[in-house]
Design an enzyme around this catalytic site. Structure first.
Site, PDB file in Angstrom:
ATOM      1  N   SER A 150       2.870  -2.209  10.465  1.00  0.00           N
ATOM      2  CA  SER A 150       4.309  -2.318  10.742  1.00  0.00           C
ATOM      3  C   SER A 150       4.886  -3.702  10.444  1.00  0.00           C
ATOM      4  CB  SER A 150       4.621  -1.886  12.177  1.00  0.00           C
ATOM      5  OG  SER A 150       4.263  -0.510  12.353  1.00  0.00           O
ATOM      6  N   GLY A 156       2.058   2.247  10.871  1.00  0.00           N
ATOM      7  CA  GLY A 156       3.038   3.315  10.733  1.00  0.00           C
ATOM      8  C   GLY A 156       3.691   3.722  12.047  1.00  0.00           C
ATOM      9  N   ASN A 171       0.877  -1.177   0.000  1.00  0.00           N
ATOM     10  CA  ASN A 171       0.000   0.000   0.000  1.00  0.00           C
ATOM     11  C   ASN A 171       0.914   1.226   0.000  1.00  0.00           C
ATOM     12  OD1 ASN A 171      -1.801   2.050   0.517  1.00  0.00           O
ATOM     13  ND2 ASN A 171      -2.301   1.391   2.604  1.00  0.00           N
ATOM     14  N   GLU A 176      -7.094   4.914   7.747  1.00  0.00           N
ATOM     15  CA  GLU A 176      -6.827   6.342   7.472  1.00  0.00           C
ATOM     16  C   GLU A 176      -8.019   6.988   6.781  1.00  0.00           C
ATOM     17  OE1 GLU A 176      -3.074   5.655   5.526  1.00  0.00           O
ATOM     18  OE2 GLU A 176      -2.215   5.078   7.468  1.00  0.00           O
ATOM     19  N   GLU A 234      -6.032  -4.771  10.425  1.00  0.00           N
ATOM     20  CA  GLU A 234      -4.990  -3.774  10.646  1.00  0.00           C
ATOM     21  C   GLU A 234      -5.281  -3.011  11.937  1.00  0.00           C
ATOM     22  OE1 GLU A 234      -2.767  -2.632   6.818  1.00  0.00           O
ATOM     23  OE2 GLU A 234      -4.454  -1.276   7.040  1.00  0.00           O
ATOM     24  N   HIS A 268      -9.700   1.460   4.660  1.00  0.00           N
ATOM     25  CA  HIS A 268      -8.439   1.633   5.403  1.00  0.00           C
ATOM     26  C   HIS A 268      -8.695   2.579   6.574  1.00  0.00           C
ATOM     27  CE1 HIS A 268      -4.379   2.745   6.466  1.00  0.00           C
ATOM     28  NE2 HIS A 268      -3.986   1.652   5.843  1.00  0.00           N
ATOM     29  N   LYS A 311       0.201   4.235  -0.269  1.00  0.00           N
ATOM     30  CA  LYS A 311      -0.408   5.446   0.304  1.00  0.00           C
ATOM     31  C   LYS A 311      -0.109   6.655  -0.591  1.00  0.00           C
ATOM     32  CE  LYS A 311      -0.257   3.283   4.794  1.00  0.00           C
ATOM     33  NZ  LYS A 311      -0.245   3.408   6.228  1.00  0.00           N
TER      34      LYS A 311
HETATM   35  P1  PGA Z   1       2.512   0.245   7.755  1.00  0.00           P
HETATM   36  O1  PGA Z   1       1.095   0.490   7.049  1.00  0.00           O
HETATM   37  O2  PGA Z   1       3.054  -1.053   7.209  1.00  0.00           O
HETATM   38  O3  PGA Z   1       3.360   1.420   7.355  1.00  0.00           O
HETATM   39  O4  PGA Z   1       2.274   0.165   9.214  1.00  0.00           O
HETATM   40  C1  PGA Z   1       0.217  -0.564   6.806  1.00  0.00           C
HETATM   41  C2  PGA Z   1      -1.060  -0.039   6.218  1.00  0.00           C
HETATM   42  O5  PGA Z   1      -1.511   1.039   6.626  1.00  0.00           O
HETATM   43  O6  PGA Z   1      -1.665  -0.677   5.335  1.00  0.00           O
END
Ligand code: PGA
Length: 246
Positions: free
Chosen positions: A208, A170, A9, A95, A164, A93, A11
C-alpha cells in the site's frame, strides 16, 4: 550511498491497449533520478521491452522457474527472461507463497536460477497479520531470508530484498515508516552477517505505498525504495512515487 529503486508490480492486470497507455504516460512523466522498473505479466514482456526502448525504465517479470529448462509445462525460465531483456524478476511474492504454496527453499532456488542468468531477483519476505500479532515478525522474515542466504552463499549481495508485510498488501493498511524501518534494520543486520556488501544492498518496502505516504517511507535509513502494486497502474500516481524516491 544506495541509489533508490522503485518497482511497479502490475500483477495480473493489463491488456495491450491499457499497457500502451500506461507506458506512454510514464514516458511523459519521467525520467527520475531514482532507478525505476516495471514487472509486467509474461505475455507482455516482449512488447513492453520494445515500448521501453530508449527510456530509463527497466523491465522485470513477476516470477520465474527454479529449473533451467525442460518438461515443465507452463513455466518460464530465467534464461527466457534474460533473453527478453529483463533486468529484474520478483520471486517469493506473498501471493505466490500463499496461492502457489511456494516454500522458502523454492523461492531461494528461483533466486539462484535468476542470478545464474544475470537477472536480479527481487526477493520478497513478510509476515501475515496473525504472525505479527503473535510477535513473530522477526522470526518469520529472518527465516525467509535465511533460506536465500544459505542457498546463494557468496552471491547474496547481488539480490534486491523487499519487505512486504502481507497485511499491508492491497489492503490500504501501510506499515508506519517506523514499523517498516525496524524490520528493514533487522534484515540489514542479517545481511551484514552474510556479506560485506550489505551496506550497498537495496531493501525495498512494499504494501500500500501511495503518492501520499511514499516520501515518508523512503526517508527511512534502511528503506531504499518501493515495490508498488495498485499505485503502479496509474502513471500519474506511480510518477509521484518515483519522484518521492529522488
Ligand atoms: P500494493 O501491492 O501496493 O497494491 O499493496 C504491493 C505488492 O504486492 O507488491
Amino acid at each position: 550511498m544506495r541509489k533508490k529503486l522503485v518497482v511497479g508490480n502490475w500483477k495480473m492486470h493489463g491488456s495491450r491497449a491499457a499497457n500502451a497507455a500506461l507506458l506512454s504516460g510514464l514516458k511523459e512523466q519521467g525520467p527520475w533520478s531514482a532507478e525505476v522498473a516495471v514487472c509486467v505479466p509474461f505475455p507482455y514482456l516482449a512488447e513492453t521491452a520494445l515500448a521501453l526502448t530508449g527510456q530509463a525504465v527497466l523491465l522485470g517479470a513477476q516470477d520465474c522457474s527454479a529449473f533451467e529448462q525442460g518438461a515443465y509445462t507452463g513455466e518460464v525460465s530465467s534464461a527466457m527472461l534474460a533473453d527478453l531483456g529483463c533486468r529484474y524478476v520478483i520471486v517469493g511474492h506473498s501471493e505466490r507463497r500463499a496461492y502457489h504454496h511456494e516454500s522458502d527453499q523454492l523461492v531461494a532456488d528461483k533466486a539462484k536460477a535468476a542470478l545464474a542468468h544475470g537477472v536480479t531477483p527481487i526477493v520478497c519476505v513478510g509476515e501475515t497479520l496473525a504472525e505479527r500479532e503473535a510477535g513473530q515478525t522477526e522470526t518469520v522474515v529472518k527465516r525467509q531470508l535465511a533460506a536465500v542466504i544459505h542457498t546463494l552463499t557468496h552471491c547474496i549481495g547481488e539480490i534486491v530484498l523487499a519487505y512486504e508485510p502481507v497485511w499491508a498488501i492491497g489492503t490500504g493498511l501501510t506499515a508506519s515508516p517506523e514499523q517498516a524501518q525496524s524490520v528493514h534494520a533487522v534484515l540489514r543486520t542479517q545481511l551484514h552477517a552474510a556479506t560485506q556488501k550489505s551496506d550497498a544492498m537495496r531493501i525495498l518496502y512494499g504494501g500500500s505505498v501511495k503518492p501520499d505516504n511514499a516520501a515518508q517511507l523512503f526517508a527511512q535509513a534502511d528503506i531504499d525504495g518501493g515495490l508498488i502494486g495498485g499505485a503502479a497502474l496509474k502513471a500519474a500516481d506511480f510518477a509521484v512515487i518515483c519522484r518521492a524516491a529522488n
